[in-house]
Design a protein around this motif. Structure first.
Motif, mmCIF file in Angstrom:
data_model
loop_
_atom_site.group_PDB
_atom_site.id
_atom_site.type_symbol
_atom_site.label_atom_id
_atom_site.label_comp_id
_atom_site.label_asym_id
_atom_site.label_seq_id
_atom_site.Cartn_x
_atom_site.Cartn_y
_atom_site.Cartn_z
ATOM 1 N N PHE A 191 4.283 -17.773 0.880
ATOM 2 C CA PHE A 191 4.475 -16.760 1.912
ATOM 3 C C PHE A 191 3.509 -15.586 1.690
ATOM 4 O O PHE A 191 3.245 -15.200 0.554
ATOM 5 N N LYS A 192 3.037 -15.045 2.799
ATOM 6 C CA LYS A 192 2.146 -13.889 2.737
ATOM 7 C C LYS A 192 2.877 -12.702 3.350
ATOM 8 O O LYS A 192 3.454 -12.819 4.436
ATOM 9 N N PHE A 193 2.848 -11.579 2.671
ATOM 10 C CA PHE A 193 3.577 -10.409 3.153
ATOM 11 C C PHE A 193 2.603 -9.290 3.472
ATOM 12 O O PHE A 193 1.804 -8.890 2.615
ATOM 13 N N SER A 194 2.675 -8.798 4.684
ATOM 14 C CA SER A 194 1.811 -7.676 5.017
ATOM 15 C C SER A 194 2.599 -6.672 5.826
ATOM 16 O O SER A 194 3.723 -6.919 6.265
ATOM 17 N N ILE A 195 1.988 -5.525 6.021
ATOM 18 C CA ILE A 195 2.698 -4.421 6.647
ATOM 19 C C ILE A 195 1.672 -3.470 7.242
ATOM 20 O O ILE A 195 0.581 -3.289 6.680
ATOM 21 N N ASN A 196 2.003 -2.917 8.385
ATOM 22 C CA ASN A 196 1.174 -1.874 8.974
ATOM 23 C C ASN A 196 1.722 -0.523 8.560
ATOM 24 O O ASN A 196 2.914 -0.267 8.660
ATOM 25 N N ARG A 197 0.824 0.331 8.092
ATOM 26 C CA ARG A 197 1.242 1.660 7.657
ATOM 27 C C ARG A 197 0.496 2.696 8.486
ATOM 28 O O ARG A 197 -0.661 2.505 8.823
ATOM 29 N N ALA A 198 1.160 3.809 8.794
ATOM 30 C CA ALA A 198 0.493 4.868 9.551
ATOM 31 C C ALA A 198 0.959 6.216 9.037
ATOM 32 O O ALA A 198 2.074 6.345 8.517
#
Lengths: 239, 239
Positions: A228-235
């Motif tokens: 599994f690949k985990f990513s996230i958008n941060r702002a």
DNA sequence: CAGTGGTCTAGACCACCGC
DNA sequence: CGGTGGTCTAGACCACTGC
């Protein structure tokens, strides 16, 4: 189809066909209103949507500018999905599972997080997910017994837990707060997944809420990070 | 102070003083408009803010309902902050650092992600962060040399990289896509932090963008998970 | 200063919910 | 069916930006 959606899609079409290019200033709202024969507020609703999607950047007094499209992250963690969905999303076949289901007295951490009264019991549901015959994820789900009723105990296989809760218990999970943890090698649940030398394991400790922000499910979800690949958008928080 | 903000705060005051309780239906928009002597659209703007903050739940045809406050997560990953800020946030003293700074030819992955032309060089900046004399985080930052100019090379210590980029290079980072990775034990950067048996390490591979969504910084940020806590708010995509 | 987005109004009609 | 939120209008004035 509401007008402001139509306006938004017309603007997106201008972007796609190259009539609007990155860095360009969009026509003033009042001009767009005249072009589309709608009121300015309708144009503003359309632009608000584009801004939320990160397609334009609105600057008070200066104008509205087309920016690079937000880099699309395949499956981003801020979008809540069930483990079942994550497995499908990763292109895996949701294979044989070993399920366990039992009733327990909750430990203090669980009853506190789930805002349960004293003396209430919890359902504990554990299962290993496999793909190609190998374990790829392990989940431990904790739910107040009162919420899910008695039927679940006789249930052989649950399938998608989110779907089961929605259809059988009228519980609609729509938000969660998740802690991201790298488990120790001594964690027994983690060890179940450590079958290759290049495997690492990531744990999501998740408290799920319904639409009224009532906690309904506490879960420990272990994932193989080589699968599994985990990513996230941060702002940044402001402007 | 805009009217709709005042209306929003008046409603929040009603919540705080207990005039509105969890589960209650708010008065209809038109009623609130009369009470506050404003137009209905102004009330709607206020309610839209409350909904974005998760304080109310609006149901078409039924009404607007007060829900549990969103569980507050201390420092949530979807809020982008610099490593310097994360260290302060964790209550740590940003201690002695061992910094390295060099110019390199980028590998293909870097130049591709940073959308660089062939032949351009990158600045590679590495540093270990310590607290109480122990290493707690390690960062490797990769920036196109063209963007940051030459001055940075003579710079002894950078301090907060975000602050430096904003003040010295007019680069305002405001968004990032981050991949969450559990590094292998064989990862040399990870090993620098593995000084206790109960320590685990989490790696954020982050591509940072400015307001125009231009990539400006690629970074590998390693954190000790026994020192830093990572959490995230997740929500279903559609209403 | 002219041009732009930000706020605000007082109406109107429609779509949906629950009785 | 009545009550609710969803959309839409045609104006108005204000606050900010950049020349």
């Amino acid at each position: 189809m509401p007008l402001y959606i139509q306006v938004k899609e017309a603007l997106e079409e201008d972007i796609k066909t190259g009539q609007l290019r990155i860095g360009d200033k969009l026509p003033a709202e009042i001009i767009l209103a005249k072009r589309f024969q709608v009121s300015r507020e309708t144009v503003r609703s359309a632009i608000r949507l584009l801004e939320e999607e990160g397609k334009v950047h609105v600057r008070h007094g200066a104008g509205t500018f087309l920016v690079n499209p937000i880099p699309r992250t395949p499956s981003s963690l801020e979008n809540l999905m069930s483990v079942t969905s994550m497995i499908k999303y990763a292109g895996l076949e949701d294979g044989e599972r070993r399920e366990k289901l039992r009733v327990e007295a909750p430990i203090l951490e669980w009853s506190s997080l789930l805002e349960m009264d004293d003396g209430q019991e919890v359902i504990v549901h554990e299962r290993v997910r496999t793909a190609n015959g190998e374990p790829v994820a392990f989940s431990k789900n904790i739910l107040p017994r009162q919420l899910v009723g008695e039927a679940i105990i006789e249930q052989g296989s649950i399938g998608s837990l989110f779907k089961y809760l929605k259809e059988q218990c009228n519980i609609d999970i729509y938000r969660a707060t998740s802690e991201i943890v790298v488990p120790l090698h001594t964690d027994p649940h983690s060890q179940k997944l450590l079958i290759h030398p290049e495997t690492t394991v990531l744990l999501l400790k998740q408290l799920h809420y319904d639409r009224k922000n009532q906690p309904v499910l506490y879960s420990f979800d272990y994932f193989r990070n080589d699968v599994f690949k985990f990513s996230i958008n941060r702002a940044k928080i402001d402007g």
